[in-house]
Scaffold this motif. Structure first.
Motif, short mmCIF file in Angstrom:
data_model
loop_
_atom_site.label_atom_id
_atom_site.label_comp_id
_atom_site.label_asym_id
_atom_site.label_seq_id
_atom_site.Cartn_x
_atom_site.Cartn_y
_atom_site.Cartn_z
N ILE A 330 0.84 -1.21 0.00
CA ILE A 330 0.00 0.00 0.00
C ILE A 330 0.87 1.25 0.00
CG2 ILE A 330 -1.65 1.34 1.36
CD1 ILE A 330 -2.82 -1.35 2.30
N ALA A 331 1.88 1.27 0.88
CA ALA A 331 2.75 2.44 0.97
C ALA A 331 3.44 2.71 -0.36
CB ALA A 331 3.79 2.22 2.07
N CYS A 332 3.95 1.68 -1.00
CA CYS A 332 4.67 1.89 -2.26
C CYS A 332 3.75 2.32 -3.39
CB CYS A 332 5.45 0.63 -2.62
SG CYS A 332 6.88 0.35 -1.54
N ARG A 333 2.52 1.83 -3.39
CA ARG A 333 1.55 2.33 -4.38
C ARG A 333 1.32 3.83 -4.19
NH1 ARG A 333 -2.09 -1.13 -7.07
NH2 ARG A 333 -1.52 -3.34 -6.86
N TRP A 334 1.18 4.25 -2.94
CA TRP A 334 0.92 5.66 -2.69
C TRP A 334 2.15 6.53 -2.95
CZ3 TRP A 334 -2.37 5.37 2.47
CH2 TRP A 334 -3.66 4.93 2.13
N LEU A 335 3.34 5.97 -2.74
CA LEU A 335 4.55 6.70 -3.10
C LEU A 335 4.64 6.88 -4.61
CD1 LEU A 335 7.24 4.96 -0.84
CD2 LEU A 335 6.41 7.30 -0.61
N ALA A 336 4.26 5.86 -5.36
CA ALA A 336 4.43 5.86 -6.82
C ALA A 336 3.37 6.67 -7.54
CB ALA A 336 4.43 4.43 -7.34
N ASP A 337 2.13 6.66 -7.03
CA ASP A 337 1.04 7.30 -7.78
C ASP A 337 0.74 8.73 -7.33
OD1 ASP A 337 -0.46 7.14 -5.44
OD2 ASP A 337 -1.80 5.55 -6.16
N GLY A 338 1.52 9.27 -6.39
CA GLY A 338 1.34 10.66 -5.97
C GLY A 338 0.41 10.84 -4.79
N THR A 339 -0.21 9.77 -4.30
CA THR A 339 -1.12 9.90 -3.16
C THR A 339 -0.40 10.46 -1.94
OG1 THR A 339 -2.53 8.10 -3.94
CG2 THR A 339 -2.66 8.64 -1.60
N LEU A 340 0.81 9.97 -1.67
CA LEU A 340 1.56 10.45 -0.52
C LEU A 340 1.85 11.94 -0.64
CD1 LEU A 340 3.11 9.67 2.13
CD2 LEU A 340 5.15 9.65 0.70
N ASP A 341 2.29 12.39 -1.80
CA ASP A 341 2.57 13.81 -1.99
C ASP A 341 1.32 14.65 -1.75
OD1 ASP A 341 5.19 13.22 -2.64
OD2 ASP A 341 4.82 13.22 -4.80
N HIS A 342 0.18 14.15 -2.22
CA HIS A 342 -1.09 14.86 -2.03
C HIS A 342 -1.44 14.96 -0.55
CE1 HIS A 342 -5.24 16.09 -2.58
NE2 HIS A 342 -5.65 15.01 -1.92
N LEU A 343 -1.32 13.84 0.18
CA LEU A 343 -1.65 13.84 1.61
C LEU A 343 -0.70 14.74 2.39
CD1 LEU A 343 -2.46 10.06 2.17
CD2 LEU A 343 -4.08 11.98 2.22
N GLU A 344 0.58 14.71 2.04
CA GLU A 344 1.54 15.55 2.77
C GLU A 344 1.27 17.03 2.53
OE1 GLU A 344 5.37 12.59 3.24
OE2 GLU A 344 5.43 14.18 1.72
N ALA A 345 0.91 17.40 1.31
CA ALA A 345 0.59 18.80 1.04
C ALA A 345 -0.62 19.25 1.84
CB ALA A 345 0.34 18.99 -0.46
N ARG A 346 -1.63 18.39 1.92
CA ARG A 346 -2.82 18.74 2.70
C ARG A 346 -2.50 18.83 4.19
NH1 ARG A 346 -7.54 14.77 1.41
NH2 ARG A 346 -8.59 16.16 2.88
N LYS A 347 -1.61 17.97 4.67
CA LYS A 347 -1.27 18.01 6.09
C LYS A 347 -0.40 19.21 6.43
CE LYS A 347 -2.32 13.35 7.42
NZ LYS A 347 -1.97 12.14 8.18
N ARG A 348 0.43 19.65 5.51
CA ARG A 348 1.17 20.89 5.76
C ARG A 348 0.20 22.05 5.91
NH1 ARG A 348 4.99 18.58 2.20
NH2 ARG A 348 3.97 19.47 0.36
N GLU A 349 -0.79 22.09 5.05
CA GLU A 349 -1.81 23.14 5.14
C GLU A 349 -2.58 23.04 6.45
OE1 GLU A 349 -5.80 24.56 2.64
OE2 GLU A 349 -4.36 23.17 1.75
N ASP A 350 -2.95 21.81 6.83
CA ASP A 350 -3.68 21.59 8.07
C ASP A 350 -2.84 22.00 9.28
OD1 ASP A 350 -5.90 20.39 9.66
OD2 ASP A 350 -4.37 18.91 10.20
N ALA A 351 -1.56 21.63 9.28
CA ALA A 351 -0.68 21.97 10.40
C ALA A 351 -0.51 23.48 10.52
CB ALA A 351 0.68 21.29 10.23
N ARG A 352 -0.37 24.17 9.39
CA ARG A 352 -0.24 25.64 9.44
C ARG A 352 -1.48 26.27 10.05
NH1 ARG A 352 2.51 25.02 4.35
NH2 ARG A 352 0.53 25.24 3.23
N ALA A 353 -2.64 25.77 9.66
CA ALA A 353 -3.89 26.31 10.21
C ALA A 353 -3.98 26.07 11.71
CB ALA A 353 -5.09 25.71 9.48
N ARG A 354 -3.63 24.88 12.13
CA ARG A 354 -3.70 24.57 13.57
C ARG A 354 -2.67 25.36 14.37
NH1 ARG A 354 -6.39 19.56 14.81
NH2 ARG A 354 -7.43 18.76 12.94
N GLN A 355 -1.48 25.55 13.81
CA GLN A 355 -0.46 26.33 14.49
C GLN A 355 -0.92 27.78 14.66
OE1 GLN A 355 3.16 26.64 16.49
NE2 GLN A 355 2.48 24.75 15.49
N ALA A 356 -1.53 28.33 13.60
CA ALA A 356 -2.04 29.70 13.68
C ALA A 356 -3.16 29.80 14.71
CB ALA A 356 -2.53 30.15 12.30
#
Length: 445
Positions: A330-356
């Protein structure tokens, strides 16, 4: 002093603490004062306090004295995962989840089930992972700024397992390891279990004191440096590029291995290059997806210098044989198809909002943390008692951590670490208001 008298005094003090006759945060008499009061030798008074500390009833602070612990706060809280009641808000551990993650997992399981190699996932796997999976991880790490070959990659059961196999493969009991004075509790637990000698380095706003590191390396046989250069846990700093260069120069001059923990690095956009990019021959780089995707997906990655790979592989065999093939797939599928990059981008946005949000609700308090971090470090006045404050919050169904689990020096600062990622924003807002009110009433009154 007769053994029965010594034990009786320990029992009397323990009873007073457990029944509340000695309240949490009470400063106990000095060793000399206790000896004088009880008519015992000073060395015996020291033994009494040592036993109470071993029982988790008191804590000693260099230069300040011995204090009664808050028993509502389990010893080691913040290291060992504790039960949190269903009506409590957990600001102790981070397990952020985004809407739609469960659906992604369902689809991933369907895709794996429909794949042609399902039978192979039921068999033993190579200890460090299948070649095709390691190639996927290598491509992923190249996007993070390092350039390992697939043969340098080992797939492990989360970053904590990566740390464990690295230490098992490269260090021995008694080895000196340089660490930050405040560091990741999981490494402390690991070092204790394997009897490593952790030597704390004072820190500044941007990282460890490198003058202190150089002095340590010049005077003691430092075998490893454990560091989190990109988003430090718990302080949130990102080490600037010049300091990274100097750390590597010190390591090359004196010979210690560099253990680079990049578990939270995904939260920082455009950080300086990882240490492993500058010095791949002396650095073991460890990361994973438990922080960036879901804590239940225990898949981590180790990128190591080629000569170390066989020893690391043996350590994986000795601990888990291999990472479960299903989660790795599962992890390697998500690494290869961009799912991980998508989730990490959303979590960076989420973390910034929570920090603010946290900075807004904790206005007026001295918060320390990165703008896109999922945690905040909250220093308290020197005369405050973090364990008492933590106990007060626990009675209001709020779980937080003190500095104790993160501390590697003899001095434990009075501070709280607040994890921001484990509850919804509305509840987080109201909870932080309570934290601010209690902190002001208890610590700043």
């Amino acid at each position: 002093m007769a053994a029965s008298r010594y034990k009786k005094l320990v029992d009397e003090l323990a009873s007073d603490i457990r029944t509340g006759r000695l309240a949490a945060g009470t400063r106990l008499p000095t060793h000399r004062a206790l000896a004088s009061r009880e008519g015992i030798a000073v060395v015996t008074a020291t033994r009494v306090y040592a036993e109470l500390e071993a029982m988790g009833l008191v804590s000693r602070e260099q230069g300040r004295g011995t204090f009664v612990r808050a028993l509502a706060v389990p010893a080691g809280h913040g290291i060992d995962l504790q039960f949190v009641a269903t009506d409590a808000v957990d600001l102790n551990f981070n397990y952020p989840s985004l809407p739609g993650q469960a659906d992604l997992l369902r689809q991933a399981l369907r895709d794996v089930a429909a794949s042609g190699d399902l039978d192979s996932l039921l068999c033993y796997q190579p200890h460090r992972g299948r070649p095709e999976d390691r190639a996927v991880v290598a491509r992923h790490l190249r996007r993070r700024g390092i350039s390992p070959d697939a043969d340098q990659i080992l797939i492990v059961n989360g970053a904590q397992h990566g740390l464990a196999v690295t230490v098992m493969a490269t260090l021995q009991a008694g080895d000196v390891v340089a660490v930050d004075a405040l560091t990741y509790p999981g490494f402390k637990v690991l070092a204790h279990a394997l009897h490593l000698d952790l030597v704390p380095l004072p820190g500044g706003a941007d990282g460890p004191d490198l003058d202190a590191l150089e002095k340590l390396c010049a005077t003691r046989p430092v075998r490893a440096i454990y560091t989190m250069p990109t988003l430090h846990n718990p302080l949130g700093w990102v080490m600037p590029a010049p300091e990274r260069t100097r750390l590597i120069e010190i390591a090359r001059r004196y010979g210690p291995l560099v253990i680079e923990d990049a578990s939270y690095a995904y939260l920082v956009e455009d950080p300086p290059p990882p240490l492993a990019a500058t010095a791949p021959d002396i650095t073991v780089h460890i990361s994973g997806i438990s922080k960036s995707v879901a804590t239940g997906l225990r898949v981590g990655f180790v990128a190591a210098p080629p000569p170390m790979v066989p020893s690391l592989e043996r350590a994986i065999r000795a601990t888990t044989w291999n990472t479960p093939a299903l989660t790795t797939a599962i992890a390697c599928r998500w690494l290869a198809d961009g799912t991980l990059d998508h989730l990490e981008a959303r979590k960076r946005e989420d973390a910034r909002a929570r920090q603010a949000l946290a900075r807004q609700e904790l206005a007026g308090l001295p918060c320390i943390g990165h703008p896109s971090s999922y945690f905040i470090w909250l220093p308290l006045p020197d005369d405050a008692r973090a364990d008492r404050l933590t106990a007060t919050l626990a009675r209001q169904h709020i779980s937080v951590s003190t500095a104790e689990p993160f501390t590697t020096s003899t001095h434990t600062p009075q501070a709280l670490r607040l994890a921001l990622g484990s509850t919804d924003p509305d509840r987080l807002r109201s909870t932080l208001r309570t934290v601010r009110r209690v902190a002001i009433e208890d610590a700043y009154a």
